[in-house]
Design a protein around this motif. Structure first.
Motif, PDB file in Angstrom:
ATOM      1  N   TRP A 158      49.817  17.351  37.560  1.00  0.00           N
ATOM      2  CA  TRP A 158      49.606  15.991  37.064  1.00  0.00           C
ATOM      3  C   TRP A 158      48.438  15.295  37.778  1.00  0.00           C
ATOM      4  O   TRP A 158      47.605  14.658  37.113  1.00  0.00           O
ATOM      5  N   PRO A 159      48.310  15.394  39.098  1.00  0.00           N
ATOM      6  CA  PRO A 159      47.122  14.805  39.732  1.00  0.00           C
ATOM      7  C   PRO A 159      45.815  15.360  39.176  1.00  0.00           C
ATOM      8  O   PRO A 159      44.834  14.623  39.062  1.00  0.00           O
ATOM      9  N   GLN A 207      45.328  16.369  36.097  1.00  0.00           N
ATOM     10  CA  GLN A 207      45.121  15.708  34.807  1.00  0.00           C
ATOM     11  C   GLN A 207      44.613  14.276  35.005  1.00  0.00           C
ATOM     12  O   GLN A 207      43.754  13.812  34.249  1.00  0.00           O
ATOM     13  N   GLN A 208      45.129  13.608  36.000  1.00  0.00           N
ATOM     14  CA  GLN A 208      44.627  12.261  36.300  1.00  0.00           C
ATOM     15  C   GLN A 208      43.150  12.302  36.676  1.00  0.00           C
ATOM     16  O   GLN A 208      42.370  11.432  36.282  1.00  0.00           O
ATOM     17  N   LEU A 238      41.099  12.703  33.581  1.00  0.00           N
ATOM     18  CA  LEU A 238      41.014  11.415  32.884  1.00  0.00           C
ATOM     19  C   LEU A 238      39.993  10.508  33.557  1.00  0.00           C
ATOM     20  O   LEU A 238      39.231   9.798  32.884  1.00  0.00           O
ATOM     21  N   GLY A 239      39.979  10.545  34.885  1.00  0.00           N
ATOM     22  CA  GLY A 239      38.980   9.768  35.606  1.00  0.00           C
ATOM     23  C   GLY A 239      37.571  10.229  35.298  1.00  0.00           C
ATOM     24  O   GLY A 239      36.636   9.416  35.208  1.00  0.00           O
ATOM     25  N   ASP A 257      36.686   8.932  31.860  1.00  0.00           N
ATOM     26  CA  ASP A 257      36.573   7.473  31.975  1.00  0.00           C
ATOM     27  C   ASP A 257      35.214   7.103  32.557  1.00  0.00           C
ATOM     28  O   ASP A 257      34.529   6.182  32.088  1.00  0.00           O
ATOM     29  N   ALA A 313      47.873  10.575  28.015  1.00  0.00           N
ATOM     30  CA  ALA A 313      48.141  10.009  29.338  1.00  0.00           C
ATOM     31  C   ALA A 313      49.138   8.865  29.249  1.00  0.00           C
ATOM     32  O   ALA A 313      50.057   8.748  30.081  1.00  0.00           O
ATOM     33  N   VAL A 318      53.159   8.631  30.873  1.00  0.00           N
ATOM     34  CA  VAL A 318      53.760   7.564  31.676  1.00  0.00           C
ATOM     35  C   VAL A 318      54.950   6.948  30.941  1.00  0.00           C
ATOM     36  O   VAL A 318      56.047   6.829  31.503  1.00  0.00           O
ATOM     37  N   GLY A 364      50.755   6.473  36.998  1.00  0.00           N
ATOM     38  CA  GLY A 364      49.367   6.341  36.567  1.00  0.00           C
ATOM     39  C   GLY A 364      49.067   4.935  36.099  1.00  0.00           C
ATOM     40  O   GLY A 364      49.985   4.160  35.772  1.00  0.00           O
ATOM     41  N   TRP A 399      44.698   2.805  30.900  1.00  0.00           N
ATOM     42  CA  TRP A 399      44.569   3.871  29.909  1.00  0.00           C
ATOM     43  C   TRP A 399      44.813   3.337  28.503  1.00  0.00           C
ATOM     44  O   TRP A 399      44.131   3.744  27.558  1.00  0.00           O
TER      45      TRP A 399
END
Length: 621
Positions: free
Chosen positions: A378-379, A381-382, A385-386, A389, A423, A427, A434, A439
């Motif tokens: 999961w980190p 994937q975060q 996403l960053g 972004d 994402a 959550v 997150g 998001w």
């Protein structure tokens, strides 16, 4: 009779052998024309596919000019290939396979006399370095007093063992032998690192039984009926055959430089792991109960992309290698003269904004199927996403790896939306941590932007690029990820535009108009099979079932007798084009068949099934 310089077979005349580490292509003429040892992305030792017989091959076929293949098929649900040859004098069966289970890199060819007598030609030309290097060949006597042929060239070595071994004829080894009814001839070619001792011979019958058992055990986990069930099963087997057993990496195809346009320059190396293709394969595997394979791919992904998100690539080597430089092999003449022959892939350095979206969608499906996130997954994937972004306003090369100018591709922007949508779901629905409000904000910002710039209100269609007027088959993915419904006015208008602009006279769909020059290449290619399967899916979800079935039947009819599909199809010449077999085509076949299977009761309705949120059943074994 030695046929120097002869052309390779038509693409559809090849069958794939696989040992889950590499793959070989065997032609209907009995010639193995392509083989990379010991991995899919290793240097080829047989390269006649992209050159001439002098670039390496292994032929074993009847010598009689009237010999014919009466039947060729895989043995059950395996990649053990059986070819039944008939001649005026007799009948013989050739069984080709790559042993699975003992980690040896080898091919076994067994000839069984069925009736009468059949004389066979054999010819083997071992050419490492993609057909360029002439090895040092010698005959050796083994401990049991039998002879073997050993070839060495730098780090590569092979040993050929068995009955009726060929003899040196110039720069190749060849000969003839006759097999009578009830007789058996077996040969095995084994690769090994040249600095190691020659490996022992395989015990053929147990190796064959073990190999068959592996494939049958894997395939029996698939259990579905329906008109296309057997084709789906074979497609899933192909996806497994293209998956490296150790690393979990999935190659897009086992070949390089089979042309998308015969005689043209659209020749690419597909022996690598695209995040997009692998993510879509994960979805196909999950849908049909192969959770272990999906989890292994996720672990491969975590290793491959680990590190600074800014260093994330669209593709990697089988073990996660990042350096995949592209270069031309000038010593090869190309498949039917299509040049250049390329190894490596320059697209590795491209920015393709859709990739994170495909990965996030696949991992969302894995969560729905019961896969649990850990301290790493999961980190990561975060972090991905960053990354998108941070690059939210950057233009990209698009799903088709355009080598022209960077643009805002509508499909790419939709997949960025899908990444943030997944994402938010992670959550809200799964309780993962997150910045969900951020998001959600980015997701809505992208939706408004796409509808404003990626949808042409006057033409009532989504467009290939922001502000453009042309379409692109990748727009068929938009409802697959839930951005709009299959039946939305925007999507129905888009399909109408695609049918007008990209569907050809045979009912197949092109990826885009190559004459536009957006891809930086000379125009010309054939319909991309995966896109036509997407169109089947779209038809199935919008009450156009009869058209969906007609198109599906046409597409599956393009598979060869072993159920294998290439990347594209030239309907005018009635032949396959592009790298083969192509994972993308097979996973799209699975999706299309699933769509038809899932909408059987809705044939008179226009209400789509919400495949975006439907839980997926998993069979764990």
């Amino acid at each position: 009779m030695w046929l120097h310089g002869t052309m390779a077979s038509r693409i559809e005349d090849y069958a794939l052998l696989s040992d889950l580490h590499t793959g070989a292509l065997v032609g209907r003429d009995g010639s193995i024309d392509w083989l990379c040892f010991p991995r899919f992305d290793s240097h080829a030792v047989f390269s006649a596919l992209l050159g001439t017989t002098d670039n390496g091959r292994w032929l074993m076929a009847p010598s009689h000019p009237e010999a014919a293949v009466e039947k060729r098929n895989y043995l059950g649900r395996t990649f053990v290939l059986e070819t039944l040859w008939t001649t005026p004098e007799g009948t013989a069966r050739v069984t080709d396979f790559m042993p699975i289970g003992d980690r040896r890199a080898s091919i076994v060819r067994r000839i069984d006399g069925v009736s009468g007598s059949v004389e066979f030609n054999q010819e083997i030309t071992f050419r490492p370095g993609y057909g360029k290097i002439v090895p040092w060949i010698r005959r050796v006597e083994e401990e049991d007093g039998t002879e073997a042929i050993v070839g060495v060239a730098g780090p590569d070595a092979v040993v050929l063992r068995g009955d009726h071994l060929p003899h040196a004829v110039g720069r190749l080894h060849g000969g003839t032998f006759t097999v009578q009814a009830g007789e058996k001839v077996v040969q095995e070619l084994t690769w090994y690192p040249s600095h190691r001792p020659v490996p022992k011979a395989v015990d053929t019958q147990p190796a064959l039984e073990q190999t068959c058992k592996y494939w049958e055990d894997w395939a029996k986990r698939y259990n579905q009926d329906g008109k296309y069930a057997r084709l789906v099963e074979r497609s899933l087997l192909v996806l497994r055959a293209l998956t490296h057993a150790d690393t979990g990496g999935i190659v897009a195809a086992p070949t390089t430089s089979l042309p998308e346009d015969f005689g043209g320059a659209r020749n690419w190396d597909y022996r690598f792991c695209w995040l997009r293709d692998a993510a879509l394969t994960l979805e196909a595997m999950l849908t049909h109960g192969y959770a272990d394979e999906a989890l292994k791919w996720r672990d491969w992904l975590l290793r491959a992309v680990a590190g600074d998100p800014e260093d994330m690539q669209i593709m990697y080597g089988l073990s996660g290698e990042r350096n995949l430089p592209e270069r031309d092999l000038d010593h090869l003449t190309g498949y039917e003269g299509a040049l250049p022959v390329r190894i490596g892939n320059e697209a590795v350095g491209q920015y393709q904004a859709d990739v994170v979206g495909e990965v996030m969608v696949a991992l969302e499906k894995l969560r729905l199927a019961g896969g649990h996130e850990d301290h790493f997954s999961w980190p990561l994937q975060q972090a991905m996403l960053g990354f998108i972004d941070k690059h939210l306003t950057d233009k990209d090369h698009g799903i088709w790896e355009m080598r022209g100018d960077l643009l805002y591709f509508t499909h790419s922007r939709v997949m960025m939306w899908a990444a943030f949508d997944c994402a938010v779901r992670a959550v809200r629905n799964h309780g993962l941590p997150g910045p969900v409000e951020h998001w959600e904000s980015v997701r809505e910002q992208l939706r408004e932007e796409i509808l404003e710039h990626g949808f042409n209100k006057e033409l009532n269609t989504f467009t290939q690029t922001y502000g453009g007027t042309s379409t692109d088959a990748s727009l068929l993915v938009i409802p697959q990820v839930g951005f709009v419904k299959y039946t939305s006015p925007e999507m129905l208008g888009t399909v109408a535009a695609l049918e007008e602009e990209l569907v050809d006279e045979h009912g197949l769909i092109l990826r885009y108009q190559t004459a536009s020059g957006l891809d930086g290449l000379a125009p010309g290619e054939h319909p991309f099979l995966a896109c036509s399967f997407w169109l089947v899916e779209q038809y199935a979800h919008t009450g156009r079932r009869a058209e969906a079935v007609t198109l599906m039947d046409k597409l599956v009819g393009l598979a060869n007798e072993e159920g294998l599909l290439s990347e594209e199809y030239d309907m005018a010449q009635g032949r396959m084009a592009g790298n083969f077999p192509q994972a993308f085509s097979h996973l799209a076949l699975v999706r299309a068949a699933d769509a038809l299977h899932g909408t059987e009761s809705l044939s008179l309705s226009t209400e789509p099934i919400d495949t975006h949120t439907r839980p997926i059943a998993i069979v764990r074994q």
